[in-house]
Design a protein around this motif. Sequence first.
Motif, PDB file in Angstrom:
ATOM      1  N   VAL A  38       0.860  -1.183   0.000  1.00 28.29           N
ATOM      2  CA  VAL A  38       0.000   0.000   0.000  1.00 28.29           C
ATOM      3  C   VAL A  38       0.898   1.234   0.000  1.00 28.29           C
ATOM      4  CG1 VAL A  38      -1.755   1.302   1.269  1.00 28.29           C
ATOM      5  CG2 VAL A  38      -1.791  -1.197   1.322  1.00 28.29           C
ATOM      6  N   THR A  82      -3.132   0.618  -4.095  1.00 28.63           N
ATOM      7  CA  THR A  82      -2.802  -0.805  -3.985  1.00 28.63           C
ATOM      8  C   THR A  82      -2.849  -1.417  -5.372  1.00 28.63           C
ATOM      9  OG1 THR A  82      -5.072  -1.581  -3.748  1.00 28.63           O
ATOM     10  CG2 THR A  82      -3.943  -0.945  -1.733  1.00 28.63           C
ATOM     11  N   ASP A  86      -5.374  -6.412  -5.046  1.00 34.39           N
ATOM     12  CA  ASP A  86      -5.247  -6.307  -3.589  1.00 34.39           C
ATOM     13  C   ASP A  86      -6.380  -5.536  -2.931  1.00 34.39           C
ATOM     14  OD1 ASP A  86      -2.860  -7.681  -3.730  1.00 34.39           O
ATOM     15  OD2 ASP A  86      -1.647  -5.845  -3.809  1.00 34.39           O
TER      16      ASP A  86
END
Length: 119
Positions: A38, A82, A86
């Motif tokens: 992230v 992301t 994900d």
Amino acid sequence: MAILSTGPLENNAVLGVRPTQLVTVKMVCRNTVGAVTVTIQGYVLGTTRTLYVNEVINIGPDEVVTRNYFADLDAFEFVFTTGSGDVETVGISVWGKQSSGQLVGAHRVVEHEKTSQEA
């Protein structure tokens, strides 16, 4: 890739003190096998949008990660990026806090409240 945003959050001073001085970002990886990455970007919002947080975080399977950022600002926004696969396996919440640690309800953004787009 998936891009999630809190949207702009106002934090104007009341009696000389802004409601939020600290932002806590809590992230969870719900994947039981692989890690997720992230990218967190925090922006000061004034007459221009200025980047002040830029961090890449790897979150392991079933791991929870917490980060705290300065937020004693008139307005701010956080953007999370992301991988496209994900977005369903990572949960992100943002919590505004006073210097004492008290939560600021107006600056609470949980998973279902963030805006999302695929890039």
